[in-house]
Design an enzyme around this catalytic site. Structure first.
Site, short mmCIF file in Angstrom:
data_model
loop_
_atom_site.label_atom_id
_atom_site.label_comp_id
_atom_site.label_asym_id
_atom_site.label_seq_id
_atom_site.Cartn_x
_atom_site.Cartn_y
_atom_site.Cartn_z
N LYS A 35 0.84 -1.20 0.00
CA LYS A 35 0.00 0.00 0.00
C LYS A 35 0.88 1.26 0.00
CE LYS A 35 -3.84 0.24 2.59
NZ LYS A 35 -4.60 0.35 3.85
N LYS A 207 -19.47 9.23 18.58
CA LYS A 207 -19.30 8.60 17.27
C LYS A 207 -20.30 7.44 17.07
CE LYS A 207 -17.68 7.09 13.47
NZ LYS A 207 -17.74 7.79 12.21
N LEU A 253 -33.52 10.01 5.26
CA LEU A 253 -34.89 9.49 5.26
C LEU A 253 -35.21 8.92 3.88
CD1 LEU A 253 -37.21 11.96 7.21
CD2 LEU A 253 -36.45 9.67 7.87
N GLY A 256 -34.75 2.53 1.06
CA GLY A 256 -33.95 1.75 0.11
C GLY A 256 -33.84 0.30 0.53
N GLY A 260 -25.71 -0.46 4.24
CA GLY A 260 -24.55 -1.35 4.22
C GLY A 260 -23.30 -0.53 4.50
N CYS A 263 -19.28 0.91 7.95
CA CYS A 263 -19.45 1.58 9.24
C CYS A 263 -20.73 1.19 9.97
CB CYS A 263 -19.42 3.08 9.04
SG CYS A 263 -17.90 3.61 8.25
C1 UGA Z 1 -21.38 6.69 7.53
C2 UGA Z 1 -21.78 8.02 8.15
O1 UGA Z 1 -22.73 8.69 7.31
C3 UGA Z 1 -20.57 8.92 8.35
O2 UGA Z 1 -20.96 10.12 9.04
C4 UGA Z 1 -19.54 8.16 9.21
O3 UGA Z 1 -18.36 8.94 9.39
C5 UGA Z 1 -19.16 6.87 8.51
O4 UGA Z 1 -20.36 6.08 8.33
C6 UGA Z 1 -18.16 6.16 9.39
O5 UGA Z 1 -18.50 5.85 10.53
O6 UGA Z 1 -17.00 6.08 8.98
P1 UGA Z 1 -20.83 5.87 5.02
O7 UGA Z 1 -20.81 4.49 5.59
O8 UGA Z 1 -19.75 6.31 4.12
O9 UGA Z 1 -20.88 6.95 6.21
O10 UGA Z 1 -22.16 6.00 4.18
P2 UGA Z 1 -23.59 6.70 4.31
O11 UGA Z 1 -23.69 7.74 3.28
O12 UGA Z 1 -23.89 7.08 5.70
O13 UGA Z 1 -24.53 5.50 3.87
C7 UGA Z 1 -24.61 4.30 4.63
C8 UGA Z 1 -25.68 3.39 4.09
O14 UGA Z 1 -26.97 3.92 4.35
C9 UGA Z 1 -25.62 3.17 2.58
O15 UGA Z 1 -25.86 1.81 2.31
C10 UGA Z 1 -26.73 4.04 2.04
O16 UGA Z 1 -27.26 3.60 0.82
C11 UGA Z 1 -27.74 3.94 3.17
N1 UGA Z 1 -28.68 5.07 3.22
C12 UGA Z 1 -28.24 6.31 3.56
C13 UGA Z 1 -30.01 4.87 2.94
O17 UGA Z 1 -30.46 3.75 2.64
N2 UGA Z 1 -30.88 5.93 3.04
C14 UGA Z 1 -30.46 7.17 3.37
O18 UGA Z 1 -31.32 8.09 3.45
C15 UGA Z 1 -29.11 7.37 3.63
#
Ligand code: UGA
Length: 435
Positions: A35, A207, A253, A256, A260, A263
């Site tokens: 890496k 967190k 909100l 879906g 996943g 995180c």
């Molecule tokens: C998430 C958090 O949003 C970040 O603030 C946090 O820093 C991060 O985890 C972490 O702990 O490192 P991330 O996993 O990149 O970020 O993705 P998100 O955008 O939060 O989406 C997570 C999942 O929720 C995805 O599968 C997405 O499709 C789903 N989702 C999100 C929905 O189904 N509906 C929504 O309205 C929003």
């Protein structure tokens, strides 16, 4: 200030590159020589919009370097960040802290100047205390403090999230450590980003509580979507009407196929384990985890139902989008995995296309035929399923799809399209929560 970033994964690399962009001298350290060699050659180990350019610019200016040598990397650094992985521990779902502890020990063995050691990895409440003990036990003679500084960036929007955060959380009661951290984040202070100073334990819990709350919000609207389907309401309208209440807010909100990624699934599980250890159950989060887990296979069954045949063996389904969300190549805990498996178990042939995820998805989905573009995947399909809302799928050529596919059936698990428009285009349309 010189900053050492131990762990050059998602959080470490993005944070390190952004700190360098703020004008600090940053050394990113990682145990993986492959890496580090790639990073030194300007190649990104992950797909994140804007990252390659940011790394290149700061590496060229000499403010961002990469090494596998931890003792040399931390030498002279005023802040030493721990940003290594905390995966789910096999068997019990606790956060595996072995990498964090190992870094703390190595830092303790080599620290020869005053420094603040900062956990950026997502770690259970109390981990900072353990890190402090480990450093003390490894015999260091110099002044140090341990602070918590959780990261809230989202994959796909990581750089913007880092540079324009909703808040920065700094957990430490030590005035000196708070001063050093203020210096680290000075450009954001100047930009008036909200900075919350709190205790280390509170920072650690913020967190997990934030991620669990967001996961809850998504799961809540997903169940409301199910109710919409049964009751003839439309979840898009319901979510909008609910989200316009400023106390609730419209973000997260979007109904879906279930959340996943690297995180939410891991962090909700780890939080439940922490709660169990403290004898303080989190029943809402327990329900969220269960509901979200079962939703992913349920989405596969939804597709099977849409196919409308009692026996779906030999039918062909095209999955558009495989990553857990757009603008990433990350496949971890992606709903597409369970959806594809459910279809394959029922004897369905599955084809797929994803703009960035296929390299990682291929080995994880051996029964799925990966195609070179969306239309190649759609050829001879009995159903087209939008699993991930990549921009590339927002303006599909439906006339072409009608010619290529065996049947004009669209299962839109992200509600990208309007049911009326799709019906007008001659498609059978199945969305989420659109009763
Ligand atoms: C998430 C958090 O949003 C970040 O603030 C946090 O820093 C991060 O985890 C972490 O702990 O490192 P991330 O996993 O990149 O970020 O993705 P998100 O955008 O939060 O989406 C997570 C999942 O929720 C995805 O599968 C997405 O499709 C789903 N989702 C999100 C929905 O189904 N509906 C929504 O309205 C929003």
């Amino acid at each position: 200030m010189k900053i050492a970033m131990v762990g050059s994964g998602y959080v470490g690399l993005v944070s390190g590159a952004c700190f360098a962009d703020f004008g600090h001298d940053v050394v990113c350290i990682d145990k993986d020589p492959g890496k580090i060699a790639r990073l030194q050659a300007g190649e990104m180990p992950i797909y994140e919009p804007g990252l390659e350019e940011l790394v290149r610019r700061n590496a060229m200016s000499g403010r961002l370097t990469f090494t596998t040598d931890l003792p040399a990397g931390i030498s002279g650094a005023g802040a030493i960040f721990i940003a290594v992985g905390t995966p789910s521990r096999r068997g019990d779902g606790h956060a595996d802290l072995s990498f964090v502890h190992a870094v703390a020990e190595e830092v303790g063995q080599h620290l020869d100047h005053p420094a603040v050691v900062v956990t950026k990895s997502t770690v259970p409440v109390g981990t900072g205390d353990a890190v402090e003990r480990i450093i003390a036990d490894s015999g260091t003679k110099v002044r140090y403090a341990v602070a918590s500084n959780p990261e809230f960036l989202r994959e796909g929007a990581a750089i913007a999230d880092f540079k324009r955060p909703d808040r920065i959380v700094i957990g430490s009661d030590d005035e000196w450590a708070r001063g050093v951290m203020s210096e680290v984040y000075r450009p954001l202070f100047l930009n008036k980003a909200p900075i919350q100073f709190t205790s280390r334990r509170s920072a650690e819990l913020i967190k997990y509580a934030a991620n669990a709350f967001l996961a809850t919000k998504i799961t809540f609207i997903n169940e409301i979507a199910d109710l919409c389907e049964k009751s003839g309401a439309d979840v898009q309208d319901v979510a909008r009407g609910v989200g316009l209440d400023g106390r609730i807010g419209s973000k997260f909100l979007h109904a879906g196929p279930g959340y996943g990624g690297s995180c939410f699934p891991k962090d909700t599980l780890a939080l439940l384990k922490t709660a169990e250890d403290f004898g303080s159950p989190l029943r809402i989060v327990e329900a969220v985890v269960k509901v979200n887990d079962s939703r992913k296979r349920a989405m596969g069954r939804k597709v099977i139902e849409a196919l409308g045949a009692s026996d779906v063996r030999g039918k062909r389904v095209a999955l558009l989008g495989l990553t857990f969300k757009p603008n990433t190549d990350d496949m971890r805990d992606s709903p597409s995995l369970a959806i594809a498996q459910t279809l394959i178990d029922a004897g369905v042939e599955v084809t797929a296309y994803d703009p960035e995820g296929m390299e990682l998805a291929g080995p994880m989905m051996p029964g799925v035929a990966m195609m070179k573009d969306a239309y190649a995947a759609i050829e001879h399909a009995d159903a087209v399923v939008i699993v991930t809302e990549w921009d590339a799928f927002r303006a599909l050529d439906f006339a072409r799809i009608k010619q290529l596919a065996r049947a004009p059936l669209l299962v839109d698990l992200r509600n990208v399209y309007e049911p009326e428009d799709m019906r007008a285009a001659g498609f059978d349309y199945v969305g989420i929560g659109r009763g």
